[in-house]
Design a protein around this motif. Structure first.
Motif, PDB file in Angstrom:
ATOM      1  N   LYS A 163       0.753  -1.282  -0.007  1.00 22.64           N
ATOM      2  CA  LYS A 163      -0.210   0.019  -0.053  1.00 22.64           C
ATOM      3  C   LYS A 163       0.922   1.253   0.003  1.00 22.64           C
ATOM      4  O   LYS A 163       0.460   2.248  -0.690  1.00 22.64           O
ATOM      5  N   TYR A 164       2.000   1.160   0.734  1.00 19.16           N
ATOM      6  CA  TYR A 164       2.783   2.406   0.814  1.00 19.16           C
ATOM      7  C   TYR A 164       4.164   2.524   0.074  1.00 19.16           C
ATOM      8  O   TYR A 164       4.946   3.265   0.040  1.00 19.16           O
ATOM      9  N   SER A 165       4.365   1.202  -0.814  1.00 20.19           N
ATOM     10  CA  SER A 165       5.436   1.076  -1.249  1.00 20.19           C
ATOM     11  C   SER A 165       5.844   2.039  -2.527  1.00 20.19           C
ATOM     12  O   SER A 165       7.023   2.552  -2.596  1.00 20.19           O
ATOM     13  N   THR A 166       4.863   2.782  -3.022  1.00 20.59           N
ATOM     14  CA  THR A 166       5.120   3.673  -4.044  1.00 20.59           C
ATOM     15  C   THR A 166       5.541   5.060  -3.502  1.00 20.59           C
ATOM     16  O   THR A 166       6.733   5.626  -3.622  1.00 20.59           O
ATOM     17  N   LEU A 414     -13.217  -8.571  -8.433  1.00 18.53           N
ATOM     18  CA  LEU A 414     -12.269  -7.904  -7.729  1.00 18.53           C
ATOM     19  C   LEU A 414     -11.956  -6.670  -8.010  1.00 18.53           C
ATOM     20  O   LEU A 414     -12.350  -6.128  -9.134  1.00 18.53           O
ATOM     21  N   PHE A 415     -11.757  -5.938  -6.893  1.00 11.69           N
ATOM     22  CA  PHE A 415     -11.414  -4.182  -7.101  1.00 11.69           C
ATOM     23  C   PHE A 415     -10.312  -4.010  -6.516  1.00 11.69           C
ATOM     24  O   PHE A 415      -9.798  -4.439  -5.554  1.00 11.69           O
ATOM     25  N   GLY A 416     -10.034  -2.722  -6.748  1.00  8.34           N
ATOM     26  CA  GLY A 416      -8.702  -2.026  -6.133  1.00  8.34           C
ATOM     27  C   GLY A 416      -7.565  -2.622  -6.701  1.00  8.34           C
ATOM     28  O   GLY A 416      -6.280  -2.346  -6.254  1.00  8.34           O
ATOM     29  N   LEU A 417      -7.676  -3.268  -7.932  1.00  5.93           N
ATOM     30  CA  LEU A 417      -6.280  -3.844  -8.648  1.00  5.93           C
ATOM     31  C   LEU A 417      -5.487  -2.611  -9.139  1.00  5.93           C
ATOM     32  O   LEU A 417      -4.252  -2.731  -9.167  1.00  5.93           O
ATOM     33  N   ASN A 418      -6.190  -1.659  -9.606  1.00  2.45           N
ATOM     34  CA  ASN A 418      -5.268  -0.473 -10.073  1.00  2.45           C
ATOM     35  C   ASN A 418      -5.656   0.720  -9.613  1.00  2.45           C
ATOM     36  O   ASN A 418      -5.538   1.958  -9.927  1.00  2.45           O
ATOM     37  N   ALA A 419      -6.189   0.748  -8.123  1.00  6.58           N
ATOM     38  CA  ALA A 419      -6.587   1.753  -7.456  1.00  6.58           C
ATOM     39  C   ALA A 419      -6.469   1.442  -6.048  1.00  6.58           C
ATOM     40  O   ALA A 419      -5.749   0.481  -5.668  1.00  6.58           O
ATOM     41  N   SER A 420      -6.483   2.506  -5.150  1.00  6.58           N
ATOM     42  CA  SER A 420      -5.929   2.461  -3.789  1.00  6.58           C
ATOM     43  C   SER A 420      -7.003   1.558  -2.903  1.00  6.58           C
ATOM     44  O   SER A 420      -8.415   1.241  -3.537  1.00  6.58           O
ATOM     45  N   PRO A 421      -6.841   0.816  -1.877  1.00  5.52           N
ATOM     46  CA  PRO A 421      -7.871   0.150  -1.221  1.00  5.52           C
ATOM     47  C   PRO A 421      -9.214   0.681  -1.024  1.00  5.52           C
ATOM     48  O   PRO A 421     -10.121   0.239  -1.072  1.00  5.52           O
TER      49      PRO A 421
END
Length: 551
Positions: A163-166, A414-421
């Motif tokens: 989540k915070y890796s970027t 599935l959701f959040g694959l290309n977005a934030s949780p």
């Protein structure tokens, strides 16, 4: 309370990382002016010169270097992945690069009481001795790289890291660049202002030279002594008991007693996955014991905790922690590269392009559909199912999600694959409400044909999962696996038992601004969790829609 070596190494490393971070931040004020750097020095650099700061800093240096030597000696083989090699090499280069800087600042003050300001330091490194400035820049790069690699190895196995890796990698790149730009701008300003002619600091004298020689001597003696001890151990190992570790495909690694299975794999050049770097924080290196399990040391500490977490069988061990005491045959459970070829497993069946990621999962199922099917012709059933699948698929895609699969009358998205949780959580709720509205319209449009309305259940949950292309041959498809998927399935079963249209986990709701306090909250015991899972029970999805509109 006992503190293991890894905890001490982590704590000392974090202290040194904090010191370096504050130093780089202080340098970054050079983008404003050298005076700004000096103004911030009492806040960012001077605290480390206080008595508590000095004890903390040099205690961390001594502790970290000593533990690094212990770890170097403890390694049975020096073969390791490139990133680990860089971390080790950079770590042992740091003293060589930093001793001159310490002599010119901290020890100079201790010997002469001359307080080096940033004007003095930058004048020396930028104007009078630019080669020293270049060496110092290289030193900062090496130290910063070592710190960041250590932090990465520590954080990468944590669920929240992705989540915070970027943000983490962005700061890894930006902080040293901004610090170096501040140093450069301050140097140019001092050179242009004529301050370059300021009085040079006094020499440290014979005592300084003696201390410098002693520091270098201690460093080379400690490192050389450790390497020599490794060499002696290696020579002794040739005449003492050796362990034979067999692998599938007839490959064998013969090593000294004391090697872990992972170290034996690396020593023999046998590919063996280990995401956490052999620290016992994951289970990717686990092996199944095929022969020789008798009288082997039992799992303890980190290994025992990890094996219990994944509910491993008695014949499964972590290769990074298991140090066999006699000959043994093992089979890595997660196969890679050459081992794939050695075993009867086709490459196309292997997992590819997979990663761990925070996702939001939606399960949707029709209730009582079995009895519905029994009363209708097969093609009539297919017609209704296709209308239902269209509603679900359109709702998921329009909300920004991705259909995972249709199974019978059930669907998984599935959701959040290309977005934030947080965005994924709102997408899933939006899709669930759209499914509710779509099925209501379907029931109204085909009321005569259906006889009784189609009833549905929805379950929504958020958490980490492994996502990527999985399967075999032509059946390869993008999907997700893990506890998060299993929990979402259990929530669907709970919704059916409670005769509710929707059950949503608090893990998902906590990522949104929604307030579900008006609905019933239950605690669900989930295997593998120490604490019950909080869920919200929504009898009618339309009631949640009102809450979403109000929010």
């Amino acid at each position: 309370m006992t503190i293991d070596i890894r905890t001490l190494r982590l704590a000392s490393g974090l202290i040194l990382s904090a010191f370096l971070l504050m130093h780089l931040l202080n340098l970054s004020f050079g983008l404003i002016s050298p005076a700004a750097m000096e103004t911030m020095r009492p806040w960012l650099s001077a605290p480390w010169r206080s008595i508590p700061g000095t004890i903390l800093l040099y205690g961390a240096v001594l502790c970290h270097f000593t533990l690094a030597l212990i770890a170097l000696y403890g390694r049975q083989t020096l073969r390791m992945p490139l990133r680990e090699t860089l971390q080790q090499v950079f770590g042992f280069l740091i003293p060589l690069l930093m001793i001159p800087h310490v002599m010119g600042t901290r020890l100079l003050y201790a010997l002469t009481s001359y307080e080096m300001t940033y004007f003095n330091v930058i004048n020396t490194l930028w104007v009078e001795a630019p080669l020293m400035g270049l060496r110092q820049s290289v030193a900062i790069f090496v130290v910063w790289s070592h710190c960041c690699l250590g932090l990465y190895f520590w954080l990468r196995s944590k669920r929240s890291f992705r989540k915070y890796s970027t943000a983490f990698f962005t700061m890894v790149v930006l902080i040293p660049i901004i610090g170096w730009l501040g140093f450069m701008e301050a140097g140019k300003a001092i050179a242009a202002s004529g301050v370059a002619g300021m009085q040079r600091p006094p020499p440290a004298g014979p005592m300084g030279e003696t201390i410098s020689t002693v520091l270098y001597g201690v460093y080379f003696a400690a490192l050389g002594g450790t390497l020599a001890a490794r060499g002696i151990r290696s020579l002794r190992g040739r005449y003492f008991r050796r362990i034979r570790i067999g692998y599938p495909g007839g490959r064998v690694s013969v090593v000294r007693a004391g090697f872990s299975v992972l170290e034996a794999s690396r020593a023999r050049g046998i590919p063996h996955p280990s995401v956490c770097g052999g620290r016992g924080r994951c289970s990717t290196c686990r092996v199944r014991i095929l022969r020789g399990m008798e009288d082997q040391p039992p799992p303890t500490g980190r290994e025992l905790t990890t094996l219990e977490r994944i509910e491993a069988g008695p014949d499964v061990r972590l290769a990074c922690q298991f140090r066999p005491t006699h000959d043994i045959e093992v089979a890595p459970i997660l196969l890679v590269d050459e081992l794939d070829k050695a075993l009867p497993v086709r490459k196309s069946s292997a997992v590819s392009n997979v990663k761990e990621q925070e996702v939001v999962v939606l399960f949707c199922d029709l209730r009582g559909f079995t009895s519905f099917v029994e009363r209708r012709l097969p093609f009539d059933t297919v017609f209704v199912l296709n209308r239902y699948f269209e509603i679900v698929g359109a709702a998921v895609e329009q909300a920004g999600g991705r259909m995972d699969k249709f199974v019978g009358d059930g669907a998984i998205a599935l959701f959040g694959l290309n977005a934030s949780p947080a965005a994924g959580a709102l997408q899933a709720i939006t899709a669930g409400l759209a499914i509710s509205r779509g099925l209501k319209a379907l029931n109204e449009a085909y009321a005569d044909e259906l006889g009784e309305p189609l009833r549905f259940v929805l379950s929504l949950h958020a958490g980490p999962a492994i996502v990527g292309n999985m399967g075999y041959g032509g059946a390869m498809q993008f999907t997700a696996v893990g506890d998060t998927i299993n929990v979402a399935s259990r929530l669907e079963e709970l919704a059916k038992r409670l005769d509710a249209e929707m059950v949503v986990s608090n893990d998902l709701i906590s990522k949104t601004p929604l307030d579900l306090s008006a609905f019933e909250r239950k605690n669900l015991t989930v295997r593998g969790r120490t604490e019950p899972l909080e869920v919200w029970v929504v009898p009618r999805a339309a009631d949640l829609e009102v809450k979403v509109e109000l929010a």
